[in-house]
Write a protein that holds these residues in place. Structure first.
Motif, short mmCIF file in Angstrom:
data_model
loop_
_atom_site.label_atom_id
_atom_site.label_comp_id
_atom_site.label_asym_id
_atom_site.label_seq_id
_atom_site.Cartn_x
_atom_site.Cartn_y
_atom_site.Cartn_z
N ALA A 182 75.39 26.87 57.44
CA ALA A 182 76.16 26.88 58.68
C ALA A 182 76.38 28.30 59.21
O ALA A 182 76.17 28.57 60.38
CB ALA A 182 77.50 26.18 58.47
N TYR A 183 76.82 29.20 58.32
CA TYR A 183 77.15 30.56 58.74
C TYR A 183 76.56 31.57 57.76
O TYR A 183 76.51 31.33 56.55
CB TYR A 183 78.66 30.76 58.82
CG TYR A 183 79.34 29.89 59.86
CD1 TYR A 183 79.30 30.23 61.20
CD2 TYR A 183 79.99 28.71 59.48
CE1 TYR A 183 79.91 29.42 62.16
CE2 TYR A 183 80.60 27.91 60.43
CZ TYR A 183 80.55 28.27 61.77
OH TYR A 183 81.15 27.46 62.71
N LEU A 184 76.16 32.71 58.31
CA LEU A 184 75.65 33.81 57.51
C LEU A 184 76.46 35.07 57.78
O LEU A 184 76.95 35.28 58.90
CB LEU A 184 74.18 34.11 57.83
CG LEU A 184 73.12 33.03 57.59
CD1 LEU A 184 71.75 33.58 58.01
CD2 LEU A 184 73.11 32.58 56.14
N SER A 185 76.54 35.93 56.78
CA SER A 185 76.93 37.32 57.01
C SER A 185 75.67 38.17 56.89
O SER A 185 74.68 37.75 56.30
CB SER A 185 77.96 37.78 55.97
OG SER A 185 77.35 37.88 54.68
N CYS A 186 75.72 39.36 57.45
CA CYS A 186 74.55 40.22 57.39
C CYS A 186 74.98 41.68 57.25
O CYS A 186 75.75 42.19 58.07
CB CYS A 186 73.70 40.06 58.65
SG CYS A 186 72.22 41.11 58.63
N GLY A 187 74.49 42.35 56.21
CA GLY A 187 74.75 43.76 56.01
C GLY A 187 73.48 44.57 56.17
O GLY A 187 72.46 44.26 55.55
N PHE A 188 73.52 45.59 57.03
CA PHE A 188 72.40 46.51 57.22
C PHE A 188 72.68 47.81 56.47
O PHE A 188 73.73 48.44 56.70
CB PHE A 188 72.23 46.84 58.71
CG PHE A 188 71.39 45.87 59.49
CD1 PHE A 188 70.11 46.22 59.90
CD2 PHE A 188 71.87 44.61 59.82
CE1 PHE A 188 69.33 45.33 60.62
CE2 PHE A 188 71.10 43.71 60.54
CZ PHE A 188 69.82 44.07 60.94
N ILE A 189 71.79 48.21 55.58
CA ILE A 189 71.85 49.52 54.94
C ILE A 189 70.69 50.33 55.51
O ILE A 189 69.52 50.04 55.24
CB ILE A 189 71.75 49.43 53.40
CG1 ILE A 189 72.92 48.62 52.84
CG2 ILE A 189 71.73 50.82 52.79
CD1 ILE A 189 72.69 47.15 52.73
N LEU A 190 71.02 51.31 56.35
CA LEU A 190 70.03 52.06 57.11
C LEU A 190 69.86 53.46 56.53
O LEU A 190 70.86 54.12 56.16
CB LEU A 190 70.46 52.17 58.57
CG LEU A 190 70.80 50.86 59.29
CD1 LEU A 190 71.31 51.14 60.70
CD2 LEU A 190 69.58 49.94 59.34
N GLU A 191 68.62 53.91 56.49
CA GLU A 191 68.35 55.27 56.03
C GLU A 191 68.40 56.23 57.22
O GLU A 191 67.85 55.94 58.29
CB GLU A 191 66.97 55.34 55.37
CG GLU A 191 66.66 56.73 54.81
CD GLU A 191 65.25 56.81 54.22
OE1 GLU A 191 64.96 57.80 53.55
OE2 GLU A 191 64.46 55.87 54.46
N GLU A 192 69.07 57.33 57.04
CA GLU A 192 69.13 58.35 58.07
C GLU A 192 67.71 58.72 58.52
O GLU A 192 66.84 58.97 57.69
CB GLU A 192 69.83 59.60 57.52
CG GLU A 192 69.97 60.74 58.52
CD GLU A 192 70.57 61.97 57.87
OE1 GLU A 192 71.11 62.81 58.61
OE2 GLU A 192 70.48 62.09 56.62
#
Length: 356
Positions: A109-119
């Protein structure tokens, strides 16, 4: 080799092509979904966290909250390259978590989303991944409801890593877990195996196999609903991602205390995947999938479930590949085309690193 007058060999500079299981540091194989991964969970994480829900050790945790049965799962994605034939890290982040929930019978039904971005990663690349993730969520019928963003210094990441967690409702009467498997259950696979892992390897290494191999990345919630509409009495479902079909079958055999026998020639392996595996020295049984499932179904329901699967776009190549047996409990064997048998072991580490 040293002669009889030589001193003891100095092994400090030696390396082993296979990771040693008692070494004190993490190796790539610990993330491969095989024996090393299982040992890490069993000996480090499970004792530290404890809890009855965690002890289920399924693709998703089945739990009750306020009288409602829920499935809850989380997954992280570190695939390289970010874009590949048939998908991207954004597609994987949605479909991987949706499929883990589907293996418990739940519709995400629902998702969370985490972005780990490289400089230093280009904003256009971040945008492409976000767009792919959003499109995959809409296709799967889920909403990205919350998220987080972190940035790490240049050289301390690989462009973009993603984490998604998801929740969904488990229908009444559905109880999918390996402990329900009994001798006589029929083993069904929803389609061709090994496609995703070979697709990733071909583009990563610039290999040519005469035809472009596309990932099978897809959300399986609709296929699972089709199967449950035939009967809620499916015993267990797994999506054979890291470690491939071999890892999933071994996990189910060990948890259920049954043996598993598969007929090798009945396992659907596309010619292009078979050829690529032959060139790379790989066994398709151990290569990752991202849009397939394996089901253990009571024999009396097997034909009806198979027909329903074949009527669905993601199950049109579904096949019966074997059965659960009383013999050799906890072990998976394959009947070969030559009339013999071979043991299909649990993989130690991972044949193809960074495939999800």
């Amino acid at each position: 080799m040293p002669d009889s007058t030589s001193d003891t060999l100095d092994l400090s500079g030696w390396t082993c092509p296979a990771p040693l299981r008692d070494q004190p540091r993490i190796v790539m194989g610990h993330g491969g979904g095989g024996t090393l991964s299982a040992e890490l969970v069993q000996h480090v994480f499970a004792p530290a966290f404890g809890g009855e829900v965690l002890a289920q050790m399924g693709d998703a945790a089945a739990l009750s909250l306020g009288g409602v049965r829920l499935a809850f799962s989380t997954d992280s994605f570190v695939v390289r390259p970010l874009f590949f034939p048939g998908g991207s890290i954004g597609d994987l982040a949605v479909n991987g978590t949706v499929n883990d929930l589907a293996m418990s019978g739940a519709r995400a039904a629902y998702l969370s989303c985490g972005f780990i971005l490289e400089e230093g990663v280009e904003l256009e690349t971040v945008s492409r991944v976000a767009e792919a993730l959003g499109a995959a969520a809409r296709t799967a019928g889920v909403e990205v409801a919350t998220g987080d963003t972190k940035v790490v210094e240049a050289g301390h990441g690989d462009g973009i890593y993603l984490n998604t967690a998801g929740i969904g409702l488990v229908p009444a009467g559905v109880d999918l877990r390996p402990q329900r498997v009994v001798p006589g259950d029929v083993v069904i696979v929803s389609g061709a195996i090994g496609v995703h892992g070979v697709a990733i390897m071909s583009v990563r290494e610039g290999l040519e196999f005469g035809v472009e191999i596309e990932s099978d990345c897809a959300a399986l919630g609709g296929l699972v609903e089709t199967m449950l509409a035939v009967t809620p009495d499916l015993h267990v479902l797994r999506d054979p991602t890291r470690g491939g079909l071999a890892a999933s079958l071994n996990e189910i055999a060990a948890a259920s205390g049954t043996g598993v026998v598969v007929t090798e020639r009945d396992v659907p392996v596309p010619p292009e995947v078979a050829n690529a595996c032959a060139v790379l020295g790989l066994d398709p049984f151990y290569v990752a999938n991202e849009g397939k499932l394996v089901a253990f179904v009571p024999r009396e329901h097997a034909d009806a479930v198979l027909d329903a699967m074949r009527a669905h776009p993601l199950g049109k190549e579904a096949r019966i590949i074997g059965e659960a047996v009383r013999e050799h409990p906890g072990m998976v064997v394959a009947r070969t085309g030559l009339g013999g048998t071979r043991v299909v072991d649990m993989p130690l580490g991972e044949q193809l690193p960074r495939i999800c």
